[in-house]
Scaffold this active site. Structure first.
Site, PDB file in Angstrom:
ATOM      1  N   HIS A   1     -23.436  15.891  33.282  1.00 27.72           N
ATOM      2  CA  HIS A   1     -22.064  15.472  33.532  1.00 27.72           C
ATOM      3  C   HIS A   1     -22.071  14.078  34.149  1.00 27.72           C
ATOM      4  O   HIS A   1     -23.061  13.655  34.761  1.00 27.72           O
ATOM      5  CB  HIS A   1     -21.367  16.443  34.477  1.00 27.72           C
ATOM      6  CG  HIS A   1     -21.076  17.767  33.861  1.00 27.72           C
ATOM      7  ND1 HIS A   1     -20.127  18.623  34.377  1.00 27.72           N
ATOM      8  CD2 HIS A   1     -21.603  18.397  32.782  1.00 27.72           C
ATOM      9  CE1 HIS A   1     -20.076  19.727  33.633  1.00 27.72           C
ATOM     10  NE2 HIS A   1     -20.964  19.607  32.662  1.00 27.72           N
TER      11      HIS A   1
ATOM     12  N   GLU B   1     -20.668  12.841  36.803  1.00 32.12           N
ATOM     13  CA  GLU B   1     -20.893  12.777  38.244  1.00 32.12           C
ATOM     14  C   GLU B   1     -22.374  12.949  38.582  1.00 32.12           C
ATOM     15  O   GLU B   1     -22.927  12.212  39.398  1.00 32.12           O
ATOM     16  CB  GLU B   1     -20.079  13.872  38.963  1.00 32.12           C
ATOM     17  CG  GLU B   1     -18.585  13.742  38.787  1.00 32.12           C
ATOM     18  CD  GLU B   1     -18.025  14.509  37.595  1.00 32.12           C
ATOM     19  OE1 GLU B   1     -16.879  14.951  37.678  1.00 32.12           O
ATOM     20  OE2 GLU B   1     -18.744  14.683  36.581  1.00 32.12           O
TER      21      GLU B   1
ATOM     22  N   CYS C   1     -15.799  19.358  38.085  1.00 29.95           N
ATOM     23  CA  CYS C   1     -16.034  20.786  37.907  1.00 29.95           C
ATOM     24  C   CYS C   1     -16.774  21.299  39.147  1.00 29.95           C
ATOM     25  O   CYS C   1     -17.237  20.511  39.976  1.00 29.95           O
ATOM     26  CB  CYS C   1     -16.851  21.040  36.638  1.00 29.95           C
ATOM     27  SG  CYS C   1     -18.601  20.604  36.785  1.00 29.95           S
TER      28      CYS C   1
ATOM     29  N   CYS D   1     -20.296  19.761  39.665  1.00 30.41           N
ATOM     30  CA  CYS D   1     -20.254  18.372  40.111  1.00 30.41           C
ATOM     31  C   CYS D   1     -19.739  18.259  41.539  1.00 30.41           C
ATOM     32  O   CYS D   1     -20.236  17.455  42.328  1.00 30.41           O
ATOM     33  CB  CYS D   1     -19.409  17.543  39.157  1.00 30.41           C
ATOM     34  SG  CYS D   1     -20.185  17.386  37.523  1.00 30.41           S
TER      35      CYS D   1
END
Length: 188
Positions: free
Chosen positions: A53, A55, A115, A118
């Site tokens: 992801h 992040e 999410c 993250c």
């Protein structure tokens, strides 16, 4: 640069990820002292790694930048912590008096709300501020349902979507004891 410019860069990275087919519309930048330290974007489709992801990618890059000695630690020092210690904040419930600095003093700007994975990475990295553009409902509306995970975590373990069960706690306790009794452990 300010909030709008940092967020615009995160959105540019998110758009690039989609245009190249690397992953979803998620980009992030980590800043310190009004400068961008690291950039990242979703690369799940590119790598096949479900943790790639924006992040997480950005946190990894910022950590490498701020701790350049880490990837090339000489063999004779591989068991030593390399991160600077900082004292626990006054109002913190943390029982440890000091921990590794990680990314304290930094902010992260993200194209969408983080999410749970993250957000956990953000907590662990000790980033001071999180700024995002699209919220969880907007993210759900384009087919990325992160909200259900936040909802699922609030349920007792035996009611969650994924089977979770503690087994053989005595086995894990041995590693915990080694950590607890290590005189030169490096809390992080």
């Amino acid at each position: 640069m300010g909030h709008k410019e940092f967020l615009a860069e995160a959105v540019r990275l998110a758009t690039e990820s989609v245009e190249h087919g690397w992953g979803g519309p998620f980009g992030a930048v980590i800043t310190r002292d009004d400068e961008i330290l690291a950039r990242g974007q979703n690369r799940v489709l590119l790598t096949g790694d479900p943790t790639a992801h924006a992040e997480v990618e950005t946190i990894r890059k910022a950590s490498q930048l701020l701790n350049p000695q880490t990837p090339t630690i000489p063999e004779e020092h591989q068991n030593e912590g390399t991160l600077e210690f900082v004292p626990r904040p006054e109002d913190s419930p943390d029982p440890v008096p000091e921990r590794a600095r990680m990314l304290q003093g930094c902010s992260i700007y993200i194209s969408g709300a983080p999410c749970p994975m993250c957000m956990s990475a953000i907590y662990w990295s000790r980033i001071d501020n999180v700024y995002f553009s699209c919220d969880l409902d907007a993210t759900r509306n384009i087919g990325f349902d992160d909200a259900f995970q936040y909802e699922d975590f609030q349920k007792p373990m035996d009611q969650r979507r994924i089977h979770i069960e503690q087994i053989h706690p005595e086995l894990g306790a041995t590693a915990y004891e080694v950590w607890q009794t290590k005189p030169d452990r490096h809390p992080y």
